[in-house]
Design an enzyme around this catalytic site. Structure first.
Site, mmCIF file in Angstrom:
data_model
loop_
_atom_site.group_PDB
_atom_site.id
_atom_site.type_symbol
_atom_site.label_atom_id
_atom_site.label_comp_id
_atom_site.label_asym_id
_atom_site.label_seq_id
_atom_site.Cartn_x
_atom_site.Cartn_y
_atom_site.Cartn_z
ATOM 1 N N ASP A 111 0.953 -1.046 0.056
ATOM 2 C CA ASP A 111 0.098 -0.058 -0.039
ATOM 3 C C ASP A 111 0.940 1.349 -0.131
ATOM 4 O O ASP A 111 1.648 1.482 1.032
ATOM 5 C CB ASP A 111 -0.848 -0.020 1.325
ATOM 6 C CG ASP A 111 -1.930 0.892 1.338
ATOM 7 O OD1 ASP A 111 -1.920 1.806 0.221
ATOM 8 O OD2 ASP A 111 -2.780 1.122 2.305
ATOM 9 N N ASP A 147 -10.626 4.230 -1.577
ATOM 10 C CA ASP A 147 -11.253 3.153 -0.771
ATOM 11 C C ASP A 147 -12.661 3.266 -0.937
ATOM 12 O O ASP A 147 -13.203 4.120 -0.628
ATOM 13 C CB ASP A 147 -10.816 3.442 0.633
ATOM 14 C CG ASP A 147 -9.342 3.198 1.135
ATOM 15 O OD1 ASP A 147 -8.557 2.966 0.338
ATOM 16 O OD2 ASP A 147 -8.887 3.236 2.499
HETATM 17 C C1 GLA Z 1 -5.289 2.402 2.886
HETATM 18 C C2 GLA Z 1 -5.885 1.288 1.739
HETATM 19 C C3 GLA Z 1 -6.857 0.488 2.694
HETATM 20 C C4 GLA Z 1 -6.361 -0.015 3.965
HETATM 21 C C5 GLA Z 1 -5.934 1.095 4.741
HETATM 22 C C6 GLA Z 1 -5.055 0.672 5.922
HETATM 23 O O1 GLA Z 1 -6.315 3.269 2.965
HETATM 24 O O2 GLA Z 1 -6.345 1.833 0.579
HETATM 25 O O3 GLA Z 1 -7.454 -0.676 1.763
HETATM 26 O O4 GLA Z 1 -5.378 -0.973 3.547
HETATM 27 O O5 GLA Z 1 -4.935 1.904 3.988
HETATM 28 O O6 GLA Z 1 -4.415 1.962 6.643
#
Ligand code: GLA
Length: 519
Positions: free
Chosen positions: A261, A324
């Site tokens: 990520d 997200d």
């Molecule tokens: C980002 C990712 C999410 C999750 C969060 C965790 O926002 O896109 O899918 O993994 O981080 O902190």
């Protein structure tokens, strides 16, 4: 569902209660019945899930034959390549294959009532994830409260709920398993790394190796999460400048899946050019390729630089296509249509996905989720929107990763997650992501070509009222008589010529499978 029941449902839906709102106001509160369309699995064995699986030569192999039916069952594999064995009581296939090649096997499952048989192809080569990943991820329900105990319960529930028997395989820990130096919570504090620079888990994960052993003992696989930056999105220690060591640690711990990520990487690197965006992913996939363990790589950088155009090239097995989906709890419904339907159709994402490399529009936001206010509450998606999410995800061949509370599955949610004829669309070995073929105001028709020459079609209604939607053969590039099957209800609807029309609920879907009639 019987006709009388269906009529009742429509009548009930005509009585939808809305707290009326103007378009800029809060989302209307819609009350819909939770109609369970998925038939319950029968007592006789039925094999489901992927029909093909990729492994690298010499890597530990683990695949569990997914089959429903009354237990106990006996499992057998005909023509299993040398180096592998199948446990006849659990259906777990393990071992290693040294010789690259394609191995055509047959799964056989039997119980007191009957037996089932299905072909299964093992491809020993360099490509993993020959079908979209299926599993569970901790983020949208447990966010920063995740613990070893929660992950073990998730593995237990994947087995006891029967999800495993439909092909779900990965139990993935998201953010928050490593040390968080800025925290005031003592369970998150500690030495981020040992004296050799190897990363430590925080006190909520006392023994990572024991945890993956537990997951593997259930015939499941384990996933972990980090960032190319110094910290994850939630401020936990991540991989920057320790990439080799961290991967070595995950291999040692026994992980099978990595979500990488972007997060704080922006603080230490530029993101102005394509090479900037690609750099951390090239680095990590290069390190993964050197390991004697298969780790599926999921890129998470929210779609920057049209990642779908190059995610495969930098070694990704899947890439998040947008931000997200559940970033705002109340906004999940809006995000579903925007990041699901619109991102896909705008950029023709189907061109870029395929075996080994999948578009990932984020997790299935069903069942109980965190509302980001410290509570676990039912998804804000209406029942019809939930059918829409699962149907669209299967049509576009997205990973099926459920991120609600797997220990708290009601019959409706379980039905959404475990419909074999719907999952079959997602897991089809041809691996061709579907796409939109027509749009008329709020009515959309999407199709996905399947390996056996049939096609899966979704009739989606994005509007606020029930609508009649038609799939025209000309849009689907077919002609003549076609037999139509309702995929959610798993029943035949008859033979149709030129087109098929259905009444589709507000924000809902009708999923059909179309096969040419052969005389
Ligand atoms: C980002 C990712 C999410 C999750 C969060 C965790 O926002 O896109 O899918 O993994 O981080 O902190």
């Amino acid at each position: 569902m019987k006709k009388t029941q269906t009529t009742l449902v429509w009548l009930f839906q005509a009585l939808i209660l809305t707290s009326l709102s103007c378009s800029s106001g809060p989302r209307a509160v819609i009350v819909e019945p939770k109609v369970i369309l998925t038939p319950k699995p029968g007592p006789s064995p039925r094999i489901s899930g992927a029909k093909v699986f990729g492994v690298r030569p010499g890597s530990p192999f683990l695949f569990t034959i997914p089959a429903t039916g009354d237990k106990p069952m006996k499992y057998e594999v005909v023509n299993l390549p040398s180096g592998l064995t199948c446990d006849e009581n659990t259906g777990q296939i393990s071992g290693t294959i040294e010789k690259p090649g394609e191995y055509l096997t047959t799964f056989r499952v039997r119980n007191n009532i009957g037996n089932a048989e299905r072909s299964f192809r093992i491809v020993c080569g360099e490509t993993l994830a020959l079908t979209p990943h299926m599993g569970w991820n901790s983020w949208y329900v447990w966010e920063n409260h995740v613990t070893d105990k929660i992950i073990r319960s998730a593995a237990d529930a994947m087995v006891s709920s029967g999800m495993k028997d439909h092909g779900y395989m990965y139990i993935n820990i998201d953010d928050c398993w490593s040390v968080k130096p800025s925290s005031k919570d003592s369970t998150l504090l500690g030495k981020p790394r040992d004296k050799n620079g190897m990363i430590n888990s925080n006190k909520r994960f006392p023994d990572m190796k024991a945890l993956t052993d537990y997951i593997h003992s259930k015939g499941l696989k384990a996933g972990i999460y980090t960032s190319p930056g110094p910290f994850t999105c939630a401020g936990h220690v991540a991989a920057y400048k320790f990439e080799e060591k961290d991967i070595a640690r995950y291999v040692d711990w026994g992980y099978d899946f990595l979500k990488y990520d972007w997060c704080s990487y922006s603080n230490v690197a530029r993101k102005d050019t394509l090479p900037d965006l690609q750099k951390p992913y090239k680095l990590i996939s290069g390190i993964l390729r050197k390991q004697k363990r298969d780790i599926v790589l999921n890129l998470c950088q929210y779609g920057m630089g049209d990642v779908w155009k190059w995610g495969k090239e930098v070694g990704g097995n899947s890439w998040r296509t947008a931000g997200d989906l559940g970033g705002s709890f109340e906004g999940i419904g809006t995000a579903l249509f925007r990041d699901g339907f619109d991102v896909y159709s705008r950029d023709s994402l189907q061109v870029y996905g395929g075996p080994g490399a999948w578009n990932d529009p984020d997790y299935l936001l069903l069942g109980y989720l965190s509302n980001w206010k410290g509570e676990t509450v039912p998804t804000p998606l209406t029942p019809n929107e939930q059918y829409t999410q699962v149907s669209l995800w299967c049509l576009v061949a997205a990973p099926l990763i459920f991120s609600g509370d797997i220990t708290r599955l009601d019959e409706f949610t379980l039905g959404l997650l475990t419909n074999d004829e719907i999952i079959e669309v997602d897991q089809d070995p041809l691996g061709k992501p579907g796409y939109r073929v027509s749009k008329q105001k709020d009515s959309e028709v999407w199709m996905k070509p399947l390996e056996d020459g049939s096609i899966a079609v979704g009739l989606f209604n994005r509007g606020e009222a029930v609508s009649k939607i038609t799939a025209f053969w000309s849009d689907l590039h077919i002609s003549g008589k076609q037999s139509i099957r309702d995929s959610w209800r798993q029943n035949d609807l008859g033979i149709f010529e030129n087109s098929y029309s259905a009444k589709v609920q507000r924000h809902g879907v009708v999923m059909i499978r179309i096969r040419p009639v052969t005389k």
